[in-house]
Motif scaffolding. Structure first.
Motif, PDB file in Angstrom:
ATOM      1  N   ALA A 272       7.650  -3.697 -11.192  1.00  0.00           N
ATOM      2  CA  ALA A 272       6.876  -4.840 -11.097  1.00  0.00           C
ATOM      3  C   ALA A 272       5.690  -4.676 -12.079  1.00  0.00           C
ATOM      4  N   THR A 283       3.764  -7.468  -5.783  1.00  0.00           N
ATOM      5  CA  THR A 283       4.700  -6.411  -5.458  1.00  0.00           C
ATOM      6  C   THR A 283       5.234  -6.608  -4.096  1.00  0.00           C
ATOM      7  N   THR A 296       5.044  -0.036  -9.732  1.00  0.00           N
ATOM      8  CA  THR A 296       4.219  -1.131 -10.080  1.00  0.00           C
ATOM      9  C   THR A 296       3.348  -0.859 -11.194  1.00  0.00           C
TER      10      THR A 296
END
Length: 370
Positions: A272, A283, A296
């Protein structure tokens, strides 16, 4: 830890070091000056000084905290409702990070894009892209934008994006979004907290919408509602979630091609990437859909992506063995303009997110009567 993350760790109290305590004390001192200035400004508007009224109804969508609360999908939802009712709305955007938002610029007319994203800023351009039957104008002077919308675009109603603190333009309905994951900005105004004005400002709201209620425990939502009800006993409160609506490859999104179902790539390892106010929320949304988010990578809110950032994205994706990268629509506006993104060998997905009411959707729509 980025500068933004460090700042939030300090104002939230997570940073319990001596330096953190000193920083909070200094920020609290600055907050007093900011709060006083805001209070003086609000008192002037409360007296009607500097407030301009136009000949068509105005709906304002805003918040009381800095950061992402979901204004863009809510503005989109409201415009769709108004269009369905037979109105021809125009969105008035400040044009944050636009090339020059001191000018009032028409970004789109009935869904036809008239400028590039660098001129409009990402949020205004995204709204222009998704609102095929509305107009979008940017400019700091919302009253002037309103006049242009009425006189040149034939607007019969106006939707002011991020308008709660922009009080120079009178409004018929004030809608305030409150992020359930951080509803009261750590209880302090900027810069000690994230409140853009004291919580007493919520008394101006006609409608409160709690957003992202699915991302916190039910008990927290109940406590937020109770506190808001005590402050605003006559103000209706609604609850919404951010629901994924569609998935595109970046190329498909850029050309307006047909979307894919949200769960199309669940078997893939996803990284992400976002440059928004609440990257954890993005996320969490992917995880809730069922995606395996292996990493992330969060940039600052309204981040201006560069070719060097694309290289960093590739490095991080490679290091975490990601099969695909997923980004928000707001970030797609900027990343799609970079030549380096075309050389990225990892597929990029764009997740389109909309507003879904937990309950009371029809009542909310009825409250939009203008």
């Amino acid at each position: 830890m980025s500068g933004e993350e460090l700042f939030k760790s300090i104002i939230s109290g997570e940073n319990k070091s001596i330096l953190g305590d000193m920083a909070r004390s200094g920020l609290a001192f600055l907050s007093k000056g900011y709060e006083k200035a805001v209070s003086i400004r609000n008192a002037r508007f409360d007296e009607g000084k500097g407030v301009n009224k136009v000949t068509v109804p105005v709906i304002s969508v805003g918040n009381i905290t800095a950061g992402g609360t979901g204004k863009t999908p809510m503005v989109r939802f409201i415009c769709d409702v108004l269009t369905h009712k037979g109105f021809h709305p125009t969105v008035l955007s400040r044009g944050y990070r636009a090339e020059d938002n001191k000018k009032n610029i028409i970004i789109s007319r009935d869904g036809t894009m008239l400028v590039e994203p660098t001129i409009s800023g990402d949020e205004a351009w995204l709204l222009a892209k998704v609102l095929s039957k509305s107009n979008v104008i940017i400019g700091r002077d919302r009253t002037q934008s309103a006049i242009i919308a009425i006189d040149k675009l034939g607007a019969d109603c106006l939707v002011m994006d991020d308008g709660f603190q922009h009080r120079g333009l009178d409004r018929d309905i004030d809608i305030v979004l409150v992020d359930a994951s951080n509803p009261f900005g750590y209880e302090h105004v900027l810069p000690r907290g994230l409140l853009r004005e004291p919580l007493s400002g919520l008394q101006r709201a006609d409608i409160i919408v709690l957003t992202k209620v699915d991302q916190v425990a039910p008990g927290i939502v109940s406590s937020i509602r109770k506190r808001l009800a005590q402050m605003l006993p006559q103000t209706p409160i609604y609850e919404t979630t951010h629901k994924p609506q569609a998935l595109y490859t970046l190329d498909e999104w850029a050309v307006g091609a047909k979307e894919s179902p949200v769960g199309t790539y669940k078997e893939k390892r996803i990284m992400a990437v976002s440059g928004i106010g609440n990257p954890r929320s993005f996320t969490r949304t992917l995880v809730d859909v069922g995606y395996n988010v292996v990493h992330t990578l969060a940039f600052g809110d309204h981040h201006e992506f560069t070719n060097d950032d694309v290289v960093e994205i590739w490095k991080q994706a490679f290091a975490h063995q990601a099969d695909m990268i997923c980004i928000t629509e707001k970030d797609a506006v900027k990343l799609s303009q970079l030549h380096a993104i075309e050389d990225l060998k990892i597929p990029i997905l764009v997740l389109s997110i909309g507003i879904e009411f937990v309950a009371g959707k029809q009542e909310f729509i009825e409250n939009l009567e203008i």
